[in-house]
Design an enzyme around this catalytic site. Structure first.
Site, short mmCIF file in Angstrom:
data_model
loop_
_atom_site.label_atom_id
_atom_site.label_comp_id
_atom_site.label_asym_id
_atom_site.label_seq_id
_atom_site.Cartn_x
_atom_site.Cartn_y
_atom_site.Cartn_z
N ASN A 53 4.82 2.38 -1.94
CA ASN A 53 5.65 1.42 -1.05
C ASN A 53 5.02 -0.07 -1.38
OD1 ASN A 53 6.23 1.01 1.15
ND2 ASN A 53 4.87 1.22 2.94
N HIS A 73 1.68 -1.26 -1.34
CA HIS A 73 0.47 -0.65 -1.20
C HIS A 73 -0.48 -0.57 -2.42
CE1 HIS A 73 2.31 -0.71 3.13
NE2 HIS A 73 2.12 -1.65 3.46
N CYS A 113 -4.15 -2.57 1.44
CA CYS A 113 -3.99 -4.03 1.22
C CYS A 113 -3.09 -3.57 0.28
CB CYS A 113 -5.41 -4.92 0.93
SG CYS A 113 -5.73 -3.91 -0.74
#
Lengths: 417, 372
Positions: free
Chosen positions: A314, A316, A351
């Site tokens: 994803n 991330h 993040c």
């Protein structure tokens, strides 16, 4: 967040029935011809619980026996003799004799201390793992690979966490609940819900080394009204000693709105059958993790950026990578003389690729100067964006490295590193 | 992780891997000389299938293949029948999978390294990624990677089982080549190939060194004599020279710093980290639309934990690739770079401060297949 690929597994996950039927002691190595189960001839037949392989050495191996044949040591209930044998008295005597021999031989053979000690691991040659213990615990073995060990020649904490992550996903997959790589069940996926880890506690008793094989057991329980707890227990396959215990808390979040969600009834129906009612394997650490900033921190490391390899499907940052960043600002004397004995992580925010992070560390109580000689050291950590948003808070505990570490032996040698 | 140097601790590690099944690990072997002189013999398990290999030199620690630690016996790898190559199977784990839902090239590189280490261990040599013999250690010689070339035709996904076969061969006076072939275990199709070139370096002087034939023969005994190449075809990419990237580079990522996890036992940055660094300067649009097909790296200089590195990349036009692209495109229309099926880039890694070259590389990318 755990988010990885889902693909059709190369090996179809064996159905519980096939596990039961095909499992004979020594299936993988020494095939014992005459011991193969035969169906209608009164031979040995293995019965086992669904999703649980038959255990050797006594327990839960069901056998059809003749009423007057040798008793099996585990006291399984004997079954009424097959009728066709009753109709052929001469045959029954012969077959009873043969069965007696077979059973005696099997008993003998089951008592043989043959290696490896755990035949069940031969059923799992590729380390896919399987469900054990009444269907609630998932077990998988890992052999520590050379690139998984750290500078001190033992498996790094990231390696341990990676194994935990792998078993968690495989558990969900083997239970038939994996829809996508996020570990979401079918009902969750319909509602765009995903699991998000909020807290993780890991206690390490001993770090494995290259070539060790570890066995990871994992299971889930409910946690409060809307959470799930996943526990792990890692042991050294050869010695049986516990290496690591870990406990994690998960909540449900909508992947689009990023808002936390209650567990819907339908999802509860899917997952509650898999909940084990057991206390946490790691006693819950309810101590508040205090906030840190540049003033209260002893060490700060800035400019940390994710690499392409840190990102999950994803895009991330994979949450295991946070540990590496947290340790980036740990004082070097600690890292060289001590090993991590416990870590508690509170995940706040995720993040991505463009984040620039800062890692802050504060020592709890110990004097900075004499760290190498301290017995136990405790640190508090904060990983945050340089703009201030918190990503992870953590607490770590450290103990001096074990004395018989081969690294210290190497330092004595004449060769330079 | 590839360790560029060998020391006594590595050897202690190697010997400790070979241990009696019931007994504890052998005690600390403090000095390199003592460790080298010890001949360790282990009982071999009945399930061992690999052939027993004769002792070649008195000082060399021997490990009976198939014996040793639990992991050895459970190891999904073993020497092949003729003892000249080594095969091992690996399952791809979830955390080794990247953004494309397939194994990353770093994972592949790690597995190549792992199987190389296991091969070395399987024939009883030290565990620094390639064999170092007793004589080499006496002469303070270590292996260092000079070039690495990896081609992946189909990336494995989570839970796929990959079978990797590896062997090594001499190349010239100072060089050795290690080759790998990767296959999808389920389909038995080749999904990748790799080759690497290693040279002997004096650990003290850090200079390349030639060796006498008998030293070379000591380790070549376990290598196939006839040339066996992972890349037998002529003009293959593994041999192509790599030019130095000219400033200014099209893409760059500056200020890369080794993390603790990037360091090997000797506090050098391990070779797989360089692959990650080389790819760091690739822009998002390439990463999103293309997957890495080939990577070639020439290692020039080692990197320490406190170095800061810049990663630079530029598009490198390649006639053959462009011809393929144009064949695939419609007749007569110009194929714009954005829609090309293949792209090629030239790379440079250098120290931020003084610009010293660490390594240079080339990558070839193909358009991602449409996955589910």
């Amino acid at each position: 967040m755990v988010a990885t690929a889902t693909t059709s597994a190369f090996f179809a996950v064996p159905s519980p029935d096939s596990i039961a039927k095909t499992t004979r002691p020594g299936n993988g190595v020494a095939s014992v011809g005459p011991m193969k189960s035969k169906s209608a001839s009164g031979g040995l037949q293995v019965k086992a619980n669904a999703q649980a392989p038959p255990k050797i050495n006594g327990s839960s191996v069901g056998l059809t026996t003749f009423p007057d044949s040798v008793k099996i040591e585990d006291g399984t209930p004997s079954h009424p003799p097959r009728t066709f044998i009753n109709q052929l008295p001469d045959w029954s005597m012969l077959l009873a004799a043969i069965t007696t021999i077979f059973l005696a031989a099997e008993k003998q053979w089951m008592m043989l201390d043959w290696k490896p000690r755990r035949p069940d691991m031969l059923m799992d040659p590729f380390g896919l793992g399987r469900i054990v213990q009444d269907g609630l615990v998932f077990r998988q073995n890992f052999s520590i690979r050379s690139y998984e060990i750290g500078a001190d020649r033992t498996a790094s904490i990231e390696t341990l966490m990676n194994h935990l992550q792998e078993t968690a996903l495989n558990h969900v997959k083997t239970a038939g609940l994996l829809v996508d790589g996020f570990g979401s069940t079918p009902e969750m996926s319909k509602r765009n819900l995903i699991w998000v880890v909020t807290k993780m506690e890991i206690l390490v008793d001993r770090y494995p080394s290259w070539g060790d094989v570890v066995q990871v057991d994992t299971w889930v329980c409910g946690s409060g009204k809307n959470g799930m707890r996943r526990d792990w227990h890692v042991l050294d396959l050869k010695t049986g000693e516990t290496l690591t215990r870990a406990s994690s808390v998960w909540v449900m979040m909508n992947k689009h709105t990023r808002r936390l969600s209650k567990i819907p009834e339908e999802v509860r129906g899917e997952i509650e059958p898999y909940f084990m009612n057991s206390p946490p394997v790691v006693a819950e650490d309810n101590r508040k993790l205090p906030k840190l900033d540049e003033c209260t921190a002893d060490f700060v490391r800035s400019g940390l950026t994710p690499r392409w390899n840190d990102l999950d499907v994803n895009q991330h940052v994979n949450n295991v990578k946070y540990i590496g960043w947290i340790l980036e600002s740990a004082p070097l004397p600690i890292l060289e003389s001590h090993e991590l004995s416990a870590i508690t992580l509170e995940y706040r925010r995720e993040c991505g690729r463009d984040s620039v992070l800062q890692s802050l560390t504060a020592l709890s109580g110990n004097c900075v100067d004499d760290l190498e000689n301290s017995a136990e050291v405790e640190c508090r950590h904060l990983l945050r964006l340089e703009s201030g948003a918190e990503i992870v808070r953590a607490r770590t505990e450290w103990r001096p490295k074990p004395a018989n570490n081969p690294e210290t032996a190497g330092e004595v040698s004449a060769e330079s590193a | 992780m590839l360790k560029l140097s060998w020391n006594a601790a590595d050897h202690a590690q190697a010997l400790s891997q070979c241990r009696f099944l019931e007994g504890p690990r052998p005690g600390l072997l403090a000095s390199g000389r003592r460790a080298a002189a010890a001949t360790v013999s282990c009982c071999s398990s009945p399930a061992s299938k690999a052939p027993a290999l004769a002792v070649v030199s008195d000082g060399l620690a021997r490990v009976e293949p198939g014996s040793g630690s639990l992991a050895d016996r459970l190891r999904l790898g073993s020497l092949t029948e003729d003892g000249l190559s080594y095969k091992e199977r690996f399952i791809v784990r979830c955390y080794e999978v990247g953004m494309n839902k397939t194994a990353t090239v770093e994972t592949i590189a790690n597995l190549l390294q792992e199987v190389g280490c296991n091969h070395a261990q399987g024939v009883g040599f030290s565990t620094d990624g390639f064999a170092t013999t007793t004589t080499m250690r006496k002469m303070n010689l270590i292996w260092v990677t000079a070039r690495m070339h990896i081609e992946i035709y189909k990336y494995p996904a989570w839970s796929d089982v990959v079978e990797i076969e590896t062997w090594c061969q001499g190349e010239g006076r100072i060089g050795t080549r290690r080759d790998w072939i990767l296959k999808d275990y389920a389909t038995d199709r080749v999904i990748g190939r790799a080759t690497s070139k290693w040279v002997m370096m004096n650990q003290e002087t850090r200079r390349l060194q030639k060796v006498s034939d008998d030293v070379r023969d000591e380790y070549l005994i376990f290598c196939p004599r006839e040339s066996r190449l992972a890349f037998p075809e002529e003009n293959n990419g593994s041999l192509k020279k790599i030019a130095k990237l000219e400033d200014p580079a099209q893409y760059s990522r500056l200020g890369l710093v080794p993390r603790r996890a990037d360091l090997d036992m000797n506090q050098h940055v391990n070779n797989v980290t360089y692959i990650g660094w080389v790819l760091e300067s690739m822009p998002q649009e390439i990463i999103d639309s293309y997957e890495l097909q080939t990577i070639t790296l020439d290692y020039r200089r080692e990197c320490q934990h406190d170095d800061v590195v810049d990663s630079l990349s530029s598009h490198e036009p390649d006639e053959t690739l462009e011809a393929i692209s144009q064949l695939n495109g419609t007749n007569g229309s110009a194929v714009s770079p954005a829609t090309e099926d293949y792209r090629q880039f030239l790379h440079l890694l250098r120290l931020s401060g003084d610009g010293l070259e660490i390594n240079r590389g080339r990558t070839q990318w193909r358009k991602k297949p449409m996955r589910r």
